[in-house]
Design a protein around this motif. Structure first.
Motif, mmCIF file in Angstrom:
data_model
loop_
_atom_site.group_PDB
_atom_site.id
_atom_site.type_symbol
_atom_site.label_atom_id
_atom_site.label_comp_id
_atom_site.label_asym_id
_atom_site.label_seq_id
_atom_site.Cartn_x
_atom_site.Cartn_y
_atom_site.Cartn_z
ATOM 1 N N PHE A 408 0.819 -1.212 0.000
ATOM 2 C CA PHE A 408 0.000 0.000 0.000
ATOM 3 C C PHE A 408 0.854 1.264 0.000
ATOM 4 O O PHE A 408 0.481 2.285 -0.550
ATOM 5 C CB PHE A 408 -0.912 0.012 1.230
ATOM 6 C CG PHE A 408 -1.915 -1.098 1.268
ATOM 7 C CD1 PHE A 408 -3.038 -1.061 0.442
ATOM 8 C CD2 PHE A 408 -1.756 -2.178 2.106
ATOM 9 C CE1 PHE A 408 -3.976 -2.092 0.473
ATOM 10 C CE2 PHE A 408 -2.685 -3.218 2.148
ATOM 11 C CZ PHE A 408 -3.797 -3.167 1.328
ATOM 12 N N SER A 409 2.005 1.182 0.644
ATOM 13 C CA SER A 409 2.803 2.402 0.855
ATOM 14 C C SER A 409 3.345 2.988 -0.431
ATOM 15 O O SER A 409 3.750 4.145 -0.455
ATOM 16 C CB SER A 409 3.962 2.092 1.801
ATOM 17 O OG SER A 409 3.501 1.569 3.028
ATOM 18 N N ASN A 410 3.389 2.203 -1.489
ATOM 19 C CA ASN A 410 3.899 2.698 -2.766
ATOM 20 C C ASN A 410 2.793 3.156 -3.708
ATOM 21 O O ASN A 410 3.009 3.267 -4.915
ATOM 22 C CB ASN A 410 4.757 1.628 -3.432
ATOM 23 C CG ASN A 410 6.061 1.428 -2.701
ATOM 24 O OD1 ASN A 410 6.779 2.403 -2.454
ATOM 25 N ND2 ASN A 410 6.356 0.202 -2.312
ATOM 26 N N MET A 411 1.627 3.411 -3.153
ATOM 27 C CA MET A 411 0.499 3.877 -3.957
ATOM 28 C C MET A 411 0.173 5.323 -3.584
ATOM 29 O O MET A 411 0.501 5.784 -2.488
ATOM 30 C CB MET A 411 -0.707 2.994 -3.702
ATOM 31 C CG MET A 411 -0.466 1.567 -4.202
ATOM 32 S SD MET A 411 -1.826 0.471 -3.738
ATOM 33 C CE MET A 411 -1.349 -0.999 -4.656
ATOM 34 N N SER A 412 -0.506 5.973 -4.503
ATOM 35 C CA SER A 412 -0.838 7.387 -4.282
ATOM 36 C C SER A 412 -2.063 7.565 -3.400
ATOM 37 O O SER A 412 -2.353 8.677 -3.003
ATOM 38 C CB SER A 412 -1.111 8.054 -5.623
ATOM 39 O OG SER A 412 -2.342 7.580 -6.151
ATOM 40 N N GLY A 413 -2.757 6.495 -3.065
ATOM 41 C CA GLY A 413 -4.095 6.674 -2.500
ATOM 42 C C GLY A 413 -5.030 7.229 -3.562
ATOM 43 O O GLY A 413 -4.665 7.341 -4.744
ATOM 44 N N PHE A 414 -6.256 7.573 -3.161
ATOM 45 C CA PHE A 414 -7.261 7.902 -4.166
ATOM 46 C C PHE A 414 -7.032 9.287 -4.779
ATOM 47 O O PHE A 414 -6.813 10.269 -4.087
ATOM 48 C CB PHE A 414 -8.669 7.840 -3.584
ATOM 49 C CG PHE A 414 -9.717 8.005 -4.657
ATOM 50 C CD1 PHE A 414 -9.798 7.086 -5.685
ATOM 51 C CD2 PHE A 414 -10.571 9.091 -4.678
ATOM 52 C CE1 PHE A 414 -10.730 7.227 -6.711
ATOM 53 C CE2 PHE A 414 -11.515 9.246 -5.703
ATOM 54 C CZ PHE A 414 -11.587 8.305 -6.709
ATOM 55 N N VAL A 415 -7.129 9.334 -6.109
ATOM 56 C CA VAL A 415 -6.999 10.555 -6.904
ATOM 57 C C VAL A 415 -8.182 10.543 -7.865
ATOM 58 O O VAL A 415 -8.391 9.554 -8.555
ATOM 59 C CB VAL A 415 -5.669 10.551 -7.697
ATOM 60 C CG1 VAL A 415 -5.558 11.794 -8.562
ATOM 61 C CG2 VAL A 415 -4.482 10.426 -6.753
ATOM 62 N N ASP A 416 -8.985 11.620 -7.881
ATOM 63 C CA ASP A 416 -10.246 11.479 -8.626
ATOM 64 C C ASP A 416 -10.153 11.818 -10.103
ATOM 65 O O ASP A 416 -10.826 11.209 -10.899
ATOM 66 C CB ASP A 416 -11.368 12.253 -7.917
ATOM 67 C CG ASP A 416 -11.076 13.727 -7.732
ATOM 68 O OD1 ASP A 416 -10.950 14.447 -8.737
ATOM 69 O OD2 ASP A 416 -10.999 14.154 -6.573
ATOM 70 N N ASP A 417 -9.378 12.853 -10.498
ATOM 71 C CA ASP A 417 -9.212 13.173 -11.911
ATOM 72 C C ASP A 417 -10.522 13.397 -12.659
ATOM 73 O O ASP A 417 -10.783 12.761 -13.686
ATOM 74 C CB ASP A 417 -8.415 12.068 -12.608
ATOM 75 C CG ASP A 417 -7.916 12.513 -13.988
ATOM 76 O OD1 ASP A 417 -8.102 13.688 -14.339
ATOM 77 O OD2 ASP A 417 -7.361 11.679 -14.706
ATOM 78 N N THR A 418 -11.330 14.320 -12.192
ATOM 79 C CA THR A 418 -12.612 14.561 -12.869
ATOM 80 C C THR A 418 -12.749 16.020 -13.256
ATOM 81 O O THR A 418 -12.145 16.906 -12.651
ATOM 82 C CB THR A 418 -13.787 14.153 -11.967
ATOM 83 O OG1 THR A 418 -15.007 14.387 -12.693
ATOM 84 C CG2 THR A 418 -13.841 14.985 -10.692
ATOM 85 N N ARG A 419 -13.544 16.231 -14.298
ATOM 86 C CA ARG A 419 -13.968 17.597 -14.587
ATOM 87 C C ARG A 419 -15.384 17.859 -14.084
ATOM 88 O O ARG A 419 -15.906 18.946 -14.244
ATOM 89 C CB ARG A 419 -13.831 17.937 -16.056
ATOM 90 C CG ARG A 419 -14.508 17.020 -17.056
ATOM 91 C CD ARG A 419 -13.995 17.287 -18.483
ATOM 92 N NE ARG A 419 -12.745 16.618 -18.739
ATOM 93 C CZ ARG A 419 -11.668 17.204 -19.308
ATOM 94 N NH1 ARG A 419 -11.723 18.437 -19.731
ATOM 95 N NH2 ARG A 419 -10.554 16.523 -19.476
#
Lengths: 472, 472, 472
Positions: A408-419
């Motif tokens: 888990f530690s090498n992940m960005s966690g949640f990123v939504d990327d929406t308009r």
């Protein structure tokens, strides 16, 4: 159907009762965490001008390419959904009519994340009481219209309503960042951050390239007559973004290639581009070279480098000619990372000032390439499931494919990327539910203790995105 | 956390209670079967010399690249973990300090198989009572150190403790196999088998190639001055391995290509290699050609051909220069099998004396290529999930992707492929649990009867590896 | 084992009890729907001549390449299974002996769909009472032989027994369609439809090409001396198929490429083919060009275009030489769709008269390419899991990978694609069960209401195949 529409509190949690109980407990610990939204495409002007969102069609239908592409696939047309502006197109201008077409097509969203996001926004954020359908379209329109006319439903108020701690916009590399300056003056400078997006400047065979380079030069106060001046102008603008609070750059190349050219060749290709004689192959090589240069600059200035490769844009030529980009015709292709990222990772993968977050819409690479890479290079973080993969089953597959190798530690966690600003709470909520379900399974399989799972859920929802986008 | 650390007896079984009950019943039938470990990288000297394993860091941290790569990805460095020997590197020499760094990073192993293996080894094999953490590091170090100082924790004793019926080492093609001869004299000849590994000899552009060919010639008593002598020397050494009890060869090529060259071209490339004028393309073609030759020799001498393709070795150049190979920087790439194996399968796929076991770290090929191939060619068996894929969710995906087309009978059963001797029981145990969970689902879906599922579990854990590695 | 063999009514439904209850309710709603079988390889002569199926071996073993390939992979040979006709092969002619070999290998089918289909056919359709095994082989043979000797087990009667509403055969492009005309005269014209399959005509380097082109010309009454006459002959035959009730064409190319050539180049390559001087590269380019031409003709005549790419045929040369095609040696390869289908979709993807249904045996493309394409182009439908993927776990993966982006409405619903007539009910039944399980999960995760799930199940089993194959 006659009772008011409500959403089940356990939606998107595991179906199995034992797993659901554990997942609910984990989800409860993250449900009310603030939203950290470090990458997206919400226009900064919305926050500066704080306008009303207009009508239901303009808010939920016309700009949402997930939604319009599905209706188009079932026989609607973009003009009938209010998309387009050319005079010879019969573009629908009655928002109620557009809304009716959307409601009539509600069935087609079964099983899609669009449905989840819309349900969440309509019920949880707007408090509507009726499901979309041909029959309810008009009444629902009136409900939605009344709610979004409320000043409490303007962008700045929603920042609080949605509990958004920080949100990043995406801005052209040549932006003067005036709107961000105004927001900073209004005390919102730590909450609304710019992101440096140089894509059009790095593809030297785009028809818009010369104009965009001129814009870059004007913004940076540099006369861009050479490759070295071009790099200087990019550096100057990156510094401006850093000063305005930017944490990251964003790169949307077709391939992930990062092979550098030597300086002589880079200058030669750049000059050819200025002279209008560059070939497609040269332009492609130059774009990979510039990703390497962007990484080098990131290692200096600390902007986190977001890479979003692998999407073939504007697959159909007629819709592109008529309606422009971002209308649902962007299709993923096979994307290679192991060899493509090697130049950048070999050079900067252990650099204390460099961080790259890699996203993909080719999920094959999770277990084969991205998790093994993120699991050894300290500079690399594996981004959240992106675009078509930002959906319940796809998010679950991501966790299952990547965690065993990357942790888990090498992940960005949640990123939504929406308009779609109003979908942000729904997207974060869905991600927290899916992660809770995945973690609950690990608990029940005795691969994690419950306290560890809960701690990890908080990491994924909140701490990891903060950490991943903190400039190193 | 104050009570002694124990592992749940149902760990890694399905979370759903109904499935767990059936899985537990199946697992019980295989839990205590002897271990058949037909491929790995345990040094034969451990069995010959039967040494103590040293200290906890030397046993569990320094040589385990799964473990060190994860800590490196989170900011540790290889020297601080005791890896390296060059004088200008600050290589940590205090094993307790290395152990503390590992324990402080315990969180990062959440969700990984490394955690499962370590927990199993620490609790089930060593009987420690505390979880790793920054707080417990010293006490845990003392616990582990005391246990591994016990003569009962030396390699030969562990063969019995772990109930290892047979184990294969991996040996260079030029090995004299003296250690194996000593083991045979000690009555361990049927229990510890050599494996023929010719990789460095088949890649004619390696800087070490000339020296290694000379070693081969010396071992075989053949002056390798020509391609034909080179084949002769390889045959001679294969025969020596056969005589010493070897069951298999092992091949770690980047691609699975097996296209033969004609003799004239093969001789030409070999001579160019001897002259130091070989090109990269020629070397690559020659390595594919030699896989075909190895298959031809296998069809004669009955050594089972293990193919492990698709890993790009030493992705980062600085760590490779400083610390050498096998330090966590090997990354998978897309790997093609359908066309690549065609020459060998067309020639020997129905040969009664030939067997190939194919492994992959590109799991896309399970359903698309390897299962369809293994499902028709009698010579081909599909190996167990390998390397990054030897993990609970990945093993489950393998069963789901491959079984419907290949069936169970065309698989090798579990093969561990580890250099961490003390992880062998954990790896076999985890595989048996995951297979029990998969089979339990088939039972509950009424796709298998319980007696068939139990019989299949025994096949996968015990009978199939025995059969797959029996020389045909 | 002593009690009569029955199949569990809940087989292939989810193992979890909660999910099973919901799935059973959904399955009950579709279990008895008529079968719509819009693509397959059942010989039209079976319906015209309505013969007995012969003996158990001829019905269930000899022609089923799923079944024979598995037995071959475990050491049987095709001749021993009754396959082959060359005089120097010891082809087994005793059906009882063939049947015994099949029964002795029953274990190898564990976990495969072949087992599910056979169990369904044997128990549900034939009413046999004993499981296959070496011990039961003879008694089972007698049971099966008695049942298939019954006139009620002839093809036309089975159309009713199996409740097949409509079935499509696959016919060479040069077919005169006499059998279909006879069936039409017998009142079966709406129930048994032809399908236009031009593959051998589109690969101009096949040794059979000239003869097949001559057959086409003869059927169409066109002297095919030029590319334009060739197109004319194809058009003429397509019209004949349309008149005979055909709904679709079928295309089995190695790649999905649809890049058109200009007319000059197309004529040049065609002439080279007539002259016998065409190169492999020209032939490959021409085959892609002809897919584009087929799409253009479909847009005119409304035949739905089925594309089945990505299978490398006849992987082993000796079995092909001895026994011909379709003997289990067809192996999938990586298949690209995003760029390959672009020419056709750009030209006809929004054409109201055009529909393409795309199938794949490379499941990587579901989420990456096919679902994004089908989710926007109105002309494209995503076909059902095909060939090796027409299996319980693979079908579930298809739903999970494709639905979130494509929705259900952009799918073809179930298409069986079999040459094993007696497996048709089993295949449709299995698909309905798997879909019920998938939909039940969506219900329990509150992503669909139960009434929507049931409605969707009916779509997938019945309405969508009808709609997808209705000429636009």
């Amino acid at each position: 159907m006659t009772e008011p529409w409500t959403l089940h509190p356990d939606r998107a949690l595991p179906a199995d009762p034992a797993a659901r109980d554990v997942a609910r407990e984990i989800y409860t610990a993250v449900r009310d965490l603030p939203i950290v939204s470090m990458h997206g495409h919400v226009p900064v002007e919305w926050f500066r001008d704080d306008p009303s969102f207009g009508d239901p069609a303009q808010l939920f239908v016309v700009p949402d390419h997930y939604l319009t592409r599905m209706l188009v696939s079932q026989g609607e047309t973009l003009p009938r959904l209010g998309v387009g502006s050319t005079p010879d197109e019969a573009v629908e201008t009655d928002p109620r009519e557009i809304w009716r077409r959307f409601c009539a097509g509600w069935k087609h969203f079964r099983g899609t994340p669009t449905r989840y996001w819309l349900e969440h926004a309509l019920v949880e954020n707007l408090g509507v009481t009726q499901r979309p359908s041909a029959q309810t379209a008009d009444a629902l329109y009136d409900e939605v219209a009344a709610r979004i006319a409320d000043p409490a439903f303007r962008p700045r108020a929603l920042l609080d309503t949605f509990d958004i701690e920080v949100i990043a916009t995406t801005d052209p590399a040549w932006a003067a960042l005036d709107a961000h300056a105004e927001l900073a003056a209004a005390g919102l400078g730590d909450r609304i951050l710019p992101t440096f997006r140089p894509d059009p400047l790095l593809h030297v065979d785009l028809p818009t390239w010369s104009d965009d380079v001129a814009r870059l030069g004007a913004a940076a106060g540099v006369d861009v007559t050479s490759y070295d001046r071009y790099l200087e102008a990019l550096r100057t603008q990156r510094d401006r973004f850093v000063a305005a609070g930017a944490r990251a750059t964003d790169h949307g190349h077709l391939a992930a290639d990062t092979t550098p050219l030597d300086d002589v060749e880079a200058r030669r290709v750049f000059d050819a581009a200025l002279a209008g004689t560059v070939t497609a192959a040269e332009a492609q090589a130059f774009s990979g070279h510039m990703l390497f240069q962007m990484a080098a600059m990131s290692a200096e200035d600390g902007l986190v480098m977001q890479l979003h490769p692998g999407v073939l844009r504007n697959h159909a030529s007629d819709p592109f000619a008529a309606f422009g980009p971002d209308k649902g015709y962007d299709i993923p292709v096979v994307t290679e990372f192991t060899r493509s990222l090697r130049p950048v990772l070999d050079a900067f993968g252990h650099h204390p000032g460099f961080r790259m977050i890699a996203f993909t819409v080719d999920e094959d690479v999770y277990s084969r390439e991205l998790a093994p890479l993120a699991g050894v290079y300290p500079a690399l973080r594996l981004g959240a499931p992106w675009w078509f993969l930002d959906a319940p089953d796809a998010m679950r597959r991501f966790r299952e494919a990547a965690t065993e190798t990357a942790g888990f530690s090498n992940m960005s966690g949640f990123v939504d990327d929406t308009r779609a600003f109003c979908s942000i709470p729904a997207r974060h909520d869905l991600s927290r539910r899916v992660d809770a379900g995945y973690l609950a399974r690990l608990v029940l399989e005795h691969r994690l203790d419950l306290d560890e799972a809960t701690d990890t859920a908080v990491d994924l929802a909140y701490r990891l995105p903060q950490a991943a986008y903190a400039r190193p």
